[in-house]
Design a protein around this motif. Structure first.
Motif, PDB file in Angstrom:
ATOM      1  N   SER A   1      39.853  41.619  56.846  1.00  0.00           N
ATOM      2  CA  SER A   1      38.514  41.839  56.316  1.00  0.00           C
ATOM      3  C   SER A   1      38.524  43.160  55.553  1.00  0.00           C
ATOM      4  O   SER A   1      38.762  44.210  56.145  1.00  0.00           O
ATOM      5  N   ILE A   2      38.316  43.092  54.228  1.00  0.00           N
ATOM      6  CA  ILE A   2      38.298  44.311  53.421  1.00  0.00           C
ATOM      7  C   ILE A   2      37.041  44.332  52.561  1.00  0.00           C
ATOM      8  O   ILE A   2      36.431  43.299  52.289  1.00  0.00           O
ATOM      9  N   SER A   3      36.650  45.527  52.140  1.00  0.00           N
ATOM     10  CA  SER A   3      35.482  45.658  51.279  1.00  0.00           C
ATOM     11  C   SER A   3      35.863  45.993  49.842  1.00  0.00           C
ATOM     12  O   SER A   3      35.187  45.589  48.908  1.00  0.00           O
ATOM     13  N   GLU A   4      36.957  46.749  49.653  1.00  0.00           N
ATOM     14  CA  GLU A   4      37.395  47.041  48.296  1.00  0.00           C
ATOM     15  C   GLU A   4      38.851  47.474  48.268  1.00  0.00           C
ATOM     16  O   GLU A   4      39.420  47.891  49.272  1.00  0.00           O
ATOM     17  N   LEU A   5      39.428  47.332  47.080  1.00  0.00           N
ATOM     18  CA  LEU A   5      40.780  47.773  46.793  1.00  0.00           C
ATOM     19  C   LEU A   5      40.680  48.933  45.826  1.00  0.00           C
ATOM     20  O   LEU A   5      40.055  48.813  44.778  1.00  0.00           O
ATOM     21  N   GLN A   6      41.246  50.061  46.197  1.00  0.00           N
ATOM     22  CA  GLN A   6      41.309  51.212  45.296  1.00  0.00           C
ATOM     23  C   GLN A   6      42.770  51.393  44.915  1.00  0.00           C
ATOM     24  O   GLN A   6      43.646  51.340  45.777  1.00  0.00           O
ATOM     25  N   TYR A   7      43.024  51.571  43.614  1.00  0.00           N
ATOM     26  CA  TYR A   7      44.395  51.790  43.180  1.00  0.00           C
ATOM     27  C   TYR A   7      44.448  52.823  42.066  1.00  0.00           C
ATOM     28  O   TYR A   7      43.464  53.065  41.381  1.00  0.00           O
ATOM     29  N   VAL A   8      45.595  53.446  41.918  1.00  0.00           N
ATOM     30  CA  VAL A   8      45.854  54.415  40.854  1.00  0.00           C
ATOM     31  C   VAL A   8      46.832  53.743  39.893  1.00  0.00           C
ATOM     32  O   VAL A   8      47.949  53.389  40.280  1.00  0.00           O
ATOM     33  N   ASN A   9      46.401  53.549  38.638  1.00  0.00           N
ATOM     34  CA  ASN A   9      47.274  52.879  37.676  1.00  0.00           C
ATOM     35  C   ASN A   9      48.388  53.807  37.217  1.00  0.00           C
ATOM     36  O   ASN A   9      48.471  54.958  37.634  1.00  0.00           O
ATOM     37  N   LEU A  10      49.245  53.315  36.347  1.00  0.00           N
ATOM     38  CA  LEU A  10      50.416  54.090  35.923  1.00  0.00           C
ATOM     39  C   LEU A  10      50.048  55.317  35.091  1.00  0.00           C
ATOM     40  O   LEU A  10      50.838  56.243  34.973  1.00  0.00           O
ATOM     41  N   GLN A  11      48.845  55.338  34.522  1.00  0.00           N
ATOM     42  CA  GLN A  11      48.383  56.502  33.761  1.00  0.00           C
ATOM     43  C   GLN A  11      47.718  57.549  34.651  1.00  0.00           C
ATOM     44  O   GLN A  11      47.323  58.603  34.178  1.00  0.00           O
ATOM     45  N   GLY A  12      47.554  57.255  35.940  1.00  0.00           N
ATOM     46  CA  GLY A  12      46.959  58.207  36.875  1.00  0.00           C
ATOM     47  C   GLY A  12      45.466  58.047  37.062  1.00  0.00           C
ATOM     48  O   GLY A  12      44.840  58.860  37.732  1.00  0.00           O
ATOM     49  N   THR A  13      44.866  57.015  36.507  1.00  0.00           N
ATOM     50  CA  THR A  13      43.426  56.779  36.636  1.00  0.00           C
ATOM     51  C   THR A  13      43.143  55.958  37.896  1.00  0.00           C
ATOM     52  O   THR A  13      43.778  54.929  38.127  1.00  0.00           O
ATOM     53  N   ALA A  14      42.177  56.420  38.684  1.00  0.00           N
ATOM     54  CA  ALA A  14      41.777  55.690  39.887  1.00  0.00           C
ATOM     55  C   ALA A  14      40.808  54.574  39.510  1.00  0.00           C
ATOM     56  O   ALA A  14      39.909  54.768  38.685  1.00  0.00           O
ATOM     57  N   ASN A  15      41.004  53.398  40.082  1.00  0.00           N
ATOM     58  CA  ASN A  15      40.163  52.236  39.821  1.00  0.00           C
ATOM     59  C   ASN A  15      39.747  51.611  41.136  1.00  0.00           C
ATOM     60  O   ASN A  15      40.456  51.722  42.139  1.00  0.00           O
ATOM     61  N   VAL A  16      38.614  50.905  41.120  1.00  0.00           N
ATOM     62  CA  VAL A  16      38.097  50.250  42.315  1.00  0.00           C
ATOM     63  C   VAL A  16      37.796  48.792  41.985  1.00  0.00           C
ATOM     64  O   VAL A  16      37.183  48.490  40.970  1.00  0.00           O
ATOM     65  N   VAL A  17      38.254  47.884  42.865  1.00  0.00           N
ATOM     66  CA  VAL A  17      37.951  46.463  42.746  1.00  0.00           C
ATOM     67  C   VAL A  17      37.237  46.058  44.027  1.00  0.00           C
ATOM     68  O   VAL A  17      37.792  46.193  45.124  1.00  0.00           O
ATOM     69  N   SER A  18      36.019  45.567  43.899  1.00  0.00           N
ATOM     70  CA  SER A  18      35.277  45.107  45.060  1.00  0.00           C
ATOM     71  C   SER A  18      35.892  43.813  45.571  1.00  0.00           C
ATOM     72  O   SER A  18      36.324  42.957  44.790  1.00  0.00           O
ATOM     73  N   ALA A  19      35.938  43.642  46.866  1.00  0.00           N
ATOM     74  CA  ALA A  19      36.505  42.431  47.460  1.00  0.00           C
ATOM     75  C   ALA A  19      35.508  41.285  47.473  1.00  0.00           C
ATOM     76  O   ALA A  19      35.811  40.226  48.004  1.00  0.00           O
ATOM     77  N   ARG A  20      34.373  41.473  46.856  1.00  0.00           N
ATOM     78  CA  ARG A  20      33.311  40.472  46.862  1.00  0.00           C
ATOM     79  C   ARG A  20      33.799  39.116  46.358  1.00  0.00           C
ATOM     80  O   ARG A  20      33.425  38.083  46.901  1.00  0.00           O
TER      81      ARG A  20
ATOM     82  N   GLN B   1      60.321  49.221  39.863  1.00  0.00           N
ATOM     83  CA  GLN B   1      59.846  50.411  39.159  1.00  0.00           C
ATOM     84  C   GLN B   1      58.590  51.017  39.796  1.00  0.00           C
ATOM     85  O   GLN B   1      58.449  52.218  39.886  1.00  0.00           O
ATOM     86  N   HIS B   2      57.651  50.191  40.214  1.00  0.00           N
ATOM     87  CA  HIS B   2      56.382  50.656  40.760  1.00  0.00           C
ATOM     88  C   HIS B   2      55.785  49.546  41.614  1.00  0.00           C
ATOM     89  O   HIS B   2      56.420  48.520  41.825  1.00  0.00           O
ATOM     90  N   ILE B   3      54.574  49.747  42.091  1.00  0.00           N
ATOM     91  CA  ILE B   3      53.906  48.742  42.916  1.00  0.00           C
ATOM     92  C   ILE B   3      53.284  47.703  41.990  1.00  0.00           C
ATOM     93  O   ILE B   3      52.602  48.037  41.027  1.00  0.00           O
TER      94      ILE B   3
END
Length: 119
Positions: free
Chosen positions: A38-57, A70-72
């Motif tokens: 059970s999750i509410s959102e996914l937060q990730y840092v892209n390859l340029q260093g910008t933080a992003n949020v995706v709601s699990a809705r 190379q990366h995730i």
């Protein structure tokens, strides 16, 4: 008497070890590992260093591609059939929140990605 009984089991164990394995059975190390959380959102840092949020809705499944070196690499599948491929430096799964829902979390290989095969 106990040693005598032990000696009788040795031929049985040796016979079982010589039984050929089924070549059609899939290698368990290649299988996807999955769980539901059970999750509410996914937060990730892209390859340029910008933080992003995706709601699990609307997210149904999050897949982590393990053999990408190379990366995730994450695949997101949405309930309406949409698809996202994310290359990230890092990510966080937040479990508590107002829009928490059950999401399937899968660890798999690049060969088993969910993206449709293109010609």
């Amino acid at each position: 008497m106990k040693a005598w009984k032990l000696l009788l089991t040795i031929p049985v164990i040796a016979a079982l070890a010589m039984v050929p394995q089924d070549p059609q059975s899939p290698d368990p190390s290649l299988a996807d590992q999955a769980s539901v959380a059970s999750i509410s959102e996914l937060q990730y840092v892209n390859l340029q260093g910008t933080a992003n949020v995706v709601s699990a809705r609307n997210v149904v499944e999050i897949r982590l591609v393990e053999d990408h070196t190379q990366h995730i690499r994450l695949e997101l599948l949405y309930e309406n059939g949409d698809y996202s491929l994310i290359d990230a430096q890092g990510f966080h799964l937040l479990r508590n929140g107002p829009s928490a829902r059950e999401v399937r979390l899968v660890r798999g290989r690049q060969a088993r990605m969910r993206f449709p095969k293109l010609p």
